[in-house]
Design a protein around this motif. Structure first.
Motif, PDB file in Angstrom:
ATOM      1  N   VAL A 164     -55.196   5.332   9.073  1.00  0.00           N
ATOM      2  CA  VAL A 164     -56.362   4.777   8.564  1.00  0.00           C
ATOM      3  C   VAL A 164     -57.376   5.836   8.666  1.00  0.00           C
ATOM      4  O   VAL A 164     -57.530   6.422   9.882  1.00  0.00           O
ATOM      5  CB  VAL A 164     -56.911   3.624   9.337  1.00  0.00           C
ATOM      6  CG1 VAL A 164     -58.332   3.162   9.036  1.00  0.00           C
ATOM      7  CG2 VAL A 164     -55.919   2.308   8.832  1.00  0.00           C
ATOM      8  N   ASN A 165     -58.396   6.037   7.748  1.00  0.00           N
ATOM      9  CA  ASN A 165     -59.122   7.113   7.809  1.00  0.00           C
ATOM     10  C   ASN A 165     -60.812   6.178   8.265  1.00  0.00           C
ATOM     11  O   ASN A 165     -61.165   5.998   7.039  1.00  0.00           O
ATOM     12  CB  ASN A 165     -59.348   7.992   6.567  1.00  0.00           C
ATOM     13  CG  ASN A 165     -60.248   9.378   6.983  1.00  0.00           C
ATOM     14  OD1 ASN A 165     -60.930   9.207   7.923  1.00  0.00           O
ATOM     15  ND2 ASN A 165     -60.258  10.232   5.939  1.00  0.00           N
ATOM     16  N   HIS A 166     -61.015   6.271   9.346  1.00  0.00           N
ATOM     17  CA  HIS A 166     -62.415   5.497   9.721  1.00  0.00           C
ATOM     18  C   HIS A 166     -61.908   4.180   9.480  1.00  0.00           C
ATOM     19  O   HIS A 166     -61.114   3.739   8.599  1.00  0.00           O
ATOM     20  CB  HIS A 166     -63.482   6.021   9.114  1.00  0.00           C
ATOM     21  CG  HIS A 166     -64.012   7.320   9.172  1.00  0.00           C
ATOM     22  ND1 HIS A 166     -64.040   8.149  10.548  1.00  0.00           N
ATOM     23  CD2 HIS A 166     -63.858   8.364   8.250  1.00  0.00           C
ATOM     24  CE1 HIS A 166     -64.204   9.206  10.164  1.00  0.00           C
ATOM     25  NE2 HIS A 166     -64.262   9.426   8.832  1.00  0.00           N
TER      26      HIS A 166
ATOM     27  N   LEU B 271     -56.358  12.733  -4.572  1.00  0.00           N
ATOM     28  CA  LEU B 271     -56.511  12.752  -3.104  1.00  0.00           C
ATOM     29  C   LEU B 271     -57.140  11.564  -2.472  1.00  0.00           C
ATOM     30  O   LEU B 271     -57.652  10.681  -3.159  1.00  0.00           O
ATOM     31  CB  LEU B 271     -57.348  13.934  -2.411  1.00  0.00           C
ATOM     32  CG  LEU B 271     -56.792  15.261  -2.467  1.00  0.00           C
ATOM     33  CD1 LEU B 271     -57.478  16.462  -2.405  1.00  0.00           C
ATOM     34  CD2 LEU B 271     -55.636  15.377  -1.794  1.00  0.00           C
ATOM     35  N   GLY B 272     -56.968  11.215  -1.144  1.00  0.00           N
ATOM     36  CA  GLY B 272     -57.223  10.080  -0.652  1.00  0.00           C
ATOM     37  C   GLY B 272     -58.569   9.851  -0.778  1.00  0.00           C
ATOM     38  O   GLY B 272     -59.061   8.612  -0.814  1.00  0.00           O
ATOM     39  N   TYR B 273     -59.488  10.673  -0.665  1.00  0.00           N
ATOM     40  CA  TYR B 273     -60.895  10.276  -0.649  1.00  0.00           C
ATOM     41  C   TYR B 273     -61.391   9.794  -1.926  1.00  0.00           C
ATOM     42  O   TYR B 273     -62.553   9.210  -2.119  1.00  0.00           O
ATOM     43  CB  TYR B 273     -61.761  11.440  -0.206  1.00  0.00           C
ATOM     44  CG  TYR B 273     -61.776  12.568  -1.160  1.00  0.00           C
ATOM     45  CD1 TYR B 273     -62.813  12.649  -2.418  1.00  0.00           C
ATOM     46  CD2 TYR B 273     -61.042  13.722  -1.362  1.00  0.00           C
ATOM     47  CE1 TYR B 273     -62.955  13.808  -3.295  1.00  0.00           C
ATOM     48  CE2 TYR B 273     -61.182  14.626  -2.018  1.00  0.00           C
ATOM     49  CZ  TYR B 273     -61.948  14.832  -3.105  1.00  0.00           C
ATOM     50  OH  TYR B 273     -62.150  15.851  -3.987  1.00  0.00           O
ATOM     51  N   LYS B 274     -60.734  10.032  -3.256  1.00  0.00           N
ATOM     52  CA  LYS B 274     -61.003   9.105  -4.148  1.00  0.00           C
ATOM     53  C   LYS B 274     -60.470   7.793  -4.324  1.00  0.00           C
ATOM     54  O   LYS B 274     -60.737   6.983  -5.328  1.00  0.00           O
ATOM     55  CB  LYS B 274     -60.199  10.040  -5.584  1.00  0.00           C
ATOM     56  CG  LYS B 274     -60.517  11.393  -5.803  1.00  0.00           C
ATOM     57  CD  LYS B 274     -62.198  11.457  -6.183  1.00  0.00           C
ATOM     58  CE  LYS B 274     -62.400  10.848  -7.456  1.00  0.00           C
ATOM     59  NZ  LYS B 274     -64.014  11.278  -8.153  1.00  0.00           N
TER      60      LYS B 274
ATOM     61  N   THR C 233     -52.385  10.935   0.078  1.00  0.00           N
ATOM     62  CA  THR C 233     -52.619  12.170   0.860  1.00  0.00           C
ATOM     63  C   THR C 233     -54.141  12.356   0.946  1.00  0.00           C
ATOM     64  O   THR C 233     -54.708  12.663   0.043  1.00  0.00           O
ATOM     65  CB  THR C 233     -52.112  13.177  -0.106  1.00  0.00           C
ATOM     66  OG1 THR C 233     -50.637  13.104  -0.424  1.00  0.00           O
ATOM     67  CG2 THR C 233     -52.200  14.826   0.653  1.00  0.00           C
ATOM     68  N   CYS C 234     -54.371  12.620   2.365  1.00  0.00           N
ATOM     69  CA  CYS C 234     -55.721  12.930   2.731  1.00  0.00           C
ATOM     70  C   CYS C 234     -55.876  14.185   2.747  1.00  0.00           C
ATOM     71  O   CYS C 234     -55.425  15.002   3.027  1.00  0.00           O
ATOM     72  CB  CYS C 234     -56.076  12.109   4.152  1.00  0.00           C
ATOM     73  SG  CYS C 234     -57.651  12.530   4.800  1.00  0.00           S
ATOM     74  N   GLU C 235     -57.295  14.510   2.281  1.00  0.00           N
ATOM     75  CA  GLU C 235     -57.425  16.073   2.233  1.00  0.00           C
ATOM     76  C   GLU C 235     -57.625  16.855   3.844  1.00  0.00           C
ATOM     77  O   GLU C 235     -57.528  18.145   3.877  1.00  0.00           O
ATOM     78  CB  GLU C 235     -58.760  16.211   1.475  1.00  0.00           C
ATOM     79  CG  GLU C 235     -60.009  15.699   2.334  1.00  0.00           C
ATOM     80  CD  GLU C 235     -60.108  14.082   2.499  1.00  0.00           C
ATOM     81  OE1 GLU C 235     -59.449  13.625   1.716  1.00  0.00           O
ATOM     82  OE2 GLU C 235     -60.560  13.766   3.356  1.00  0.00           O
ATOM     83  N   GLU C 236     -57.577  15.741   4.753  1.00  0.00           N
ATOM     84  CA  GLU C 236     -57.564  16.442   6.040  1.00  0.00           C
ATOM     85  C   GLU C 236     -56.110  16.991   6.577  1.00  0.00           C
ATOM     86  O   GLU C 236     -56.147  17.417   7.714  1.00  0.00           O
ATOM     87  CB  GLU C 236     -58.055  15.209   7.094  1.00  0.00           C
ATOM     88  CG  GLU C 236     -59.549  15.096   6.939  1.00  0.00           C
ATOM     89  CD  GLU C 236     -59.997  13.700   7.689  1.00  0.00           C
ATOM     90  OE1 GLU C 236     -59.197  13.199   8.243  1.00  0.00           O
ATOM     91  OE2 GLU C 236     -61.197  13.554   7.591  1.00  0.00           O
TER      92      GLU C 236
HETATM   93 MO   LIG Z   1     -59.236  11.597   3.293  1.00  0.00          MO
END
Ligand SMILES: [Mo]
Ligand SMILES: Nc1nc2c(c(=O)[nH]1)N[C@H]1C(S)=C(S)[C@@H](COP(=O)(O)O)O[C@H]1N2
Length: 253
Positions: A80-82, A214-217, A133-136
Motif C-alpha cells: 500500500v502506498n500511504h 504507473l501506480g500513481y495514475k 507498478t509504483c514509480e518508487e
Molecule cells: Mo506510486
C-alpha cells in the motif's frame, strides 16, 4: 504562437525520426490531428515528456493491451502506498460502509449522473489480473474487478468533444487521463480486488485501475469524474496534482 510552432517542430521532428516512413509533413499532420501534446509539457523538460507521450501514442495505438496474468501469479502481498485518508468526509463514508457515497459524473456529458456503490456493482463488470507498478520501484500482481470506464462514459453520453477525463478523489491527489486511455478495454473503475471488496487502503469504494500506466495514475478513493475538452482552467493547467510533486502527467509503461 511562436512557442506553439517551436514545440510542434520539436515534437514532429521526433515523430518523423521514430516512424521513419513519415516525412516531417506527415508527422506534423498526425501530431495536429491527434493533439499529441501532454498537458504538462513546458520548457525544456516538457519537450521530452511530449515526445514520449506522442511517440507512445503513435506506436502503441488504442488496442495495445497490458499483460494479463494467471490466478497462480497473483502476489501474496499487495503493498500500500500511504494509507487511506484519515480525515472527514472520507472517514464518515467509511464508517457508513459507503452507503452515502455517490460517484458524480459531470462535464461534457448529455446526462450528468450519480451512482451509488450498489449501482456500480450491478453494472456489467470485468476482472483483469494485471501488475501495478509504483514509480518508487515496487510492484505486485492482483485481480481487479470493476466497471469499464468506457461503459460509464457511454451511460452519461460523453460528448464527441471529450478529450480528457478528470478524477477527483477524497484527498487532493486529483488527476486526469486522455480519452484514448479512458476508452481502453482494460481501464476499470475497480470496486473489487482479489475477489473481495476493495479495502480502504487500496482505494475503497472505487479506484481507477489503468494497467498501462504507473501506480500513481491509478487514483484511489474517487468521488467525482468530470469530462472536459480542456484542462487549462483546472488546477494549474498541467492535468493533475502529480507534476506539482515532480511526476509527469503521462505515466505510460
Ligand atoms: Mo506510486
Ligand atoms: N487518491 C490517491 N490515489 C493514489 C495515490 C494517492 O496518494 N492518492 N497514490 C498512488 C500511488 S503513487 C500508487 S503506487 C498507487 C498504490 O496503490 P495501492 O496502495 O493500492 O497499492 O496508488 C496511487 N493512487
Amino acid at each position: 504562437m511562436s512557442n506553439k510552432i517551436s514545440r510542434r517542430r520539436i515534437i514532429t521532428t521526433g515523430l518523423a525520426a521514430l516512424s521513419s516512413v513519415a516525412g516531417l509533413d506527415a508527422a506534423a499532420k498526425i501530431a495536429d490531428r491527434y493533439g499529441l501534446l501532454a498537458p504538462d509539457h513546458q520548457g525544456i523538460f516538457g519537450v521530452g515528456e511530449a515526445l514520449t507521450y506522442g511517440a507512445q501514442r503513435l506506436l502503441t495505438s488504442h488496442h495495445s493491451m497490458a499483460r494479463e496474468f494467471s490466478r497462480s501469479e497473483i502476489s501474496d502481498v499487495s503493498p500500500v502506498n500511504h494509507g487511506h485518508p484519515d480525515y472527514d468526509p472520507y472517514q464518515r463514508m467509511l464508517f457508513n460502509k459507503f452507503k452515502d457515497w455517490r460517484l458524480y459524473v459531470d462535464g461534457l456529458v448529455a446526462r450528468p449522473m450519480s451512482f451509488s456503490l450498489a449501482d456500480l456493482k450491478s453494472l456489467p463488470s470485468r476482472t483483469n489480473i494485471t501488475q501495478l507498478t509504483c514509480e518508487e520501484g515496487w510492484s505486485y500482481i492482483a485481480a481487479w474487478t470493476g466497471v469499464p470506464l468506457a461503459l460509464i462514459l457511454n451511460l452519461v453520453g460523453a460528448s464527441a468533444k471529450a478529450k480528457w477525463i478528470v478524477f477527483y478523489p477524497f484527498n487532493d491527489f486529483w488527476g486526469s487521463i486522455d480519452i484514448v486511455e479512458a476508452l481502453h478495454p482494460q481501464t476499470l473503475l475497480a470496486h473489487g480486488m482479489n475477489g473481495e471488496d476493495l479495502t480502504p487502503d487500496h482505494g475503497a469504494p472505487i479506484r481507477l485501475r489503468i494497467p498501462r500506466q504507473l501506480g500513481y495514475k491509478n487514483l484511489r478513493y474517487i468521488a467525482r469524474i468530470s469530462v472536459t475538452d480542456s484542462l487549462k482552467n483546472i488546477g494549474d493547467g498541467t492535468g493533475s496534482a502529480a507534476p506539482e510533486i515532480g511526476y509527469s502527467w503521462y505515466g505510460g509503461i
